[in-house]
Design an enzyme around this catalytic site. Structure first.
Site, mmCIF file in Angstrom:
data_model
loop_
_atom_site.group_PDB
_atom_site.id
_atom_site.type_symbol
_atom_site.label_atom_id
_atom_site.label_comp_id
_atom_site.label_asym_id
_atom_site.label_seq_id
_atom_site.Cartn_x
_atom_site.Cartn_y
_atom_site.Cartn_z
ATOM 1 N N CYS A 177 30.153 35.719 45.503
ATOM 2 C CA CYS A 177 31.117 34.699 45.070
ATOM 3 C C CYS A 177 32.421 34.741 45.868
ATOM 4 C CB CYS A 177 31.400 34.825 43.579
ATOM 5 S SG CYS A 177 31.826 36.474 43.003
ATOM 6 N N HIS A 220 38.071 32.351 41.614
ATOM 7 C CA HIS A 220 38.610 33.309 42.564
ATOM 8 C C HIS A 220 39.604 32.608 43.483
ATOM 9 C CE1 HIS A 220 35.765 36.102 41.146
ATOM 10 N NE2 HIS A 220 34.958 36.235 42.178
#
Lengths: 350, 350
Positions: free
Chosen positions: A131, A256
């Protein structure tokens, strides 16, 4: 495969699996049967996909009978055992674990960056990146195509859902402990309030940032940092690219963020960089700080694209750009990229 | 000055002023009279310093009569007006605002790094650096002395108390709104819950990170980023040093953290770097990730030193080091450094 391909979703009940079922319900429906698979513990549950309730089957060899494409979002050791089983049954596996990503016989695919790589898959497995890598790689791929990437220095601001449901639950519990208090002002006060309830993290994440993700690797590096370096090199086809990464967990639920210092072959201009970012598929330019415009997790969560802001040319190096990048780690960072790879494979078959 | 010098603390009631009074009460007491000064609004309040209650005087020209050293922690415009007044009255001013830091006739001093600079002060003013610069500069000064610094790439994880009491109060209010909820999972849900209550920040800081601190400067840079670059160059005596910075606010009450990619003149070794960090005054090496040892704000808050962990040599560049650095932005980042400069000046006079 003939007609509409049959899809299996292995790990359908997890944090990423849940988002994947939403994404499969939202995107153009190209699938025949969609089978939901999970551990025996979760078998028998019914989950909604494409507006229908589907019963979850227990992971077994038989569950892959007639499956064309199998999406795996399971722990590394489960993928190591079962992805080859699914491939042996004739399914193409799209795996989101770390198990196969650096295998030279497994392509590591980001459809906006290296779709061609998916065609050579001697093991019948295609991997989807970590990710954190995925948060920046679509924007970087577009900039690399124009400018030629020479070096990366990356720092992450990683959300707790990168550690799954347990990460989210841990932050929620800790926030309830610290809200309404004066904690965060003397050494160890947050740690004492939280006690042993640090969940999947080595330190409290509420009112804190934790410079560690993953497990220890050689020379003081974390596994997460090595993944960002190794996967970026493989996806971009730059096996010697210098990449320096520090991964830090922050008290954000999902999305993120990364700061990126990217050095290129020659001089770059902000105008050209902004044009590339603004027109690249899957990327949104959101960059007018004087007007309060820059991406933050609170606004990006739940969306598909990579959001890029704070685009600047390094003041002391005309070949380098500074970026601040945000991406939903459960969507493009995991579920969406596997769904996109599956669509790519389905299109190739037709 | 003869005998024990008279000290004035201007801005005694602010977030930094409060910590400064604690620090003056904790360190070796070399002072004669300590006068507390603030805006007329706060005059008359009594504050504890060295175990005694002292009444706060309103800022005026007379308040500097007989003062040897005046510590200023006030807004830029107040410092611009009043620091020259105090200096004209014969006090040496130690100023923590941004007003004079880049003035070539005002030294910018970190006692562990460039104490000699404090001796040349034609305006009677010595500046103390910005809190973000101070978070890393003591450790970097020590590494520079050994290895010769060539380039810095820095990303910050800045605490809300860097924006004063209003920053802390804003985070506390927002945490009470988001704790016990499922917020942080859909676009804009945190922003809607917080409404206009973003205090001194352009976006919500609870469950979020905000890539902006300060005011807009040319070419997309923020004032905070320019301060880190310009002040680091001045303190280290490296006016051409390439410095790339991205400043990001995080939901931490107090203690700034920074990732630092530092490139040096030649090859470095982690062993030598660790030895330098472990022995440098004012710096603590806390670096054994396999044993769970790395600095985090929750443990560093309320302490004096710079804490350094995650020391690694760049995998692809034997001349570069990666560091994760934490420091209390109200102590070494502000109050402590001004107190140390004052002690340096007092020692010089004796």
């Amino acid at each position: 495969m003939t007609g509409r391909p049959t899809l299996a979703v292995v790990g359908a009940t997890g944090a990423v699996g849940t988002v994947l079922l939403q994404i499969l319900s939202q995107r153009a429906d190209i699938w025949g049967d969609i089978r939901l698979v999970a551990s025996p513990r979760s078998a028998g549950r019914k989950l909604a996909v494409r507006g229908e309730e589907v019963e979850v089957a227990a992971l077994s060899e038989e569950v892959f009978d007639g499956v064309d494409i199998a999406l795996f979002d399971v722990p590394d050791e489960v993928a190591a055992q079962w992805a080859p089983v699914a491939a042996a049954k004739g399914a193409v596996v799209v795996d989101n674990s770390g198990t196969f990503r650096m295998d030279p016989d497994v392509p590591l695919v980001v459809p906006e960056v290296n779709p061609h790589a998916a065609r050579r898959r001697p093991r019948g497995i295609v991997s989807s990146p970590n990710c954190t890598t995925l948060t920046m790689i679509v924007a970087l791929g577009a900039l690399h195509a124009e400018f030629g990437l020479r070096e990366l220095v990356v720092s992450s601001y990683q959300a707790v859902s990168g550690a799954g449901r347990a990460g989210v639950d841990t932050l929620r519990r800790q926030l309830s402990l610290v809200a309404g208090t004066e904690l965060g002002t003397s050494p160890g006060d947050v740690r004492r309030a939280v006690g042993d309830d640090t969940g999947p993290f080595p330190e409290p994440v509420a009112l804190n940032v934790v410079p560690w993700a993953g497990s220890p690797r050689d020379e003081g590096w974390s596994s997460e940092e090595m993944k960002v370096r190794d996967e970026s090199r493989k996806i971009l086809g730059l096996p010697q690219l210098p990449v320096a990464v520090t991964c830090v967990r922050v008290p954000v639920v999902t999305t993120h963020s990364l700061t990126v210092h990217a050095r290129f072959e020659g001089e770059v201009t902000v105008d050209k960089a902004r044009e590339i970012i603004a027109t690249a598929p899957g990327v949104v330019l959101y960059d007018d700080p004087a007007a309060g415009e820059f991406p933050t997790p609170a606004d990006v969560v739940g969306t598909d694209p990579t959001w890029v802001g704070r685009v600047r040319r390094a003041l002391d190096d005309p070949t380098a750009l500074e970026l601040f990048v945000c991406g939903d780690n459960l969507r493009k960072g995991a579920a969406l990229n596997t769904a996109q790879i599956a669509e790519l494979l389905a299109a190739e078959a037709n």
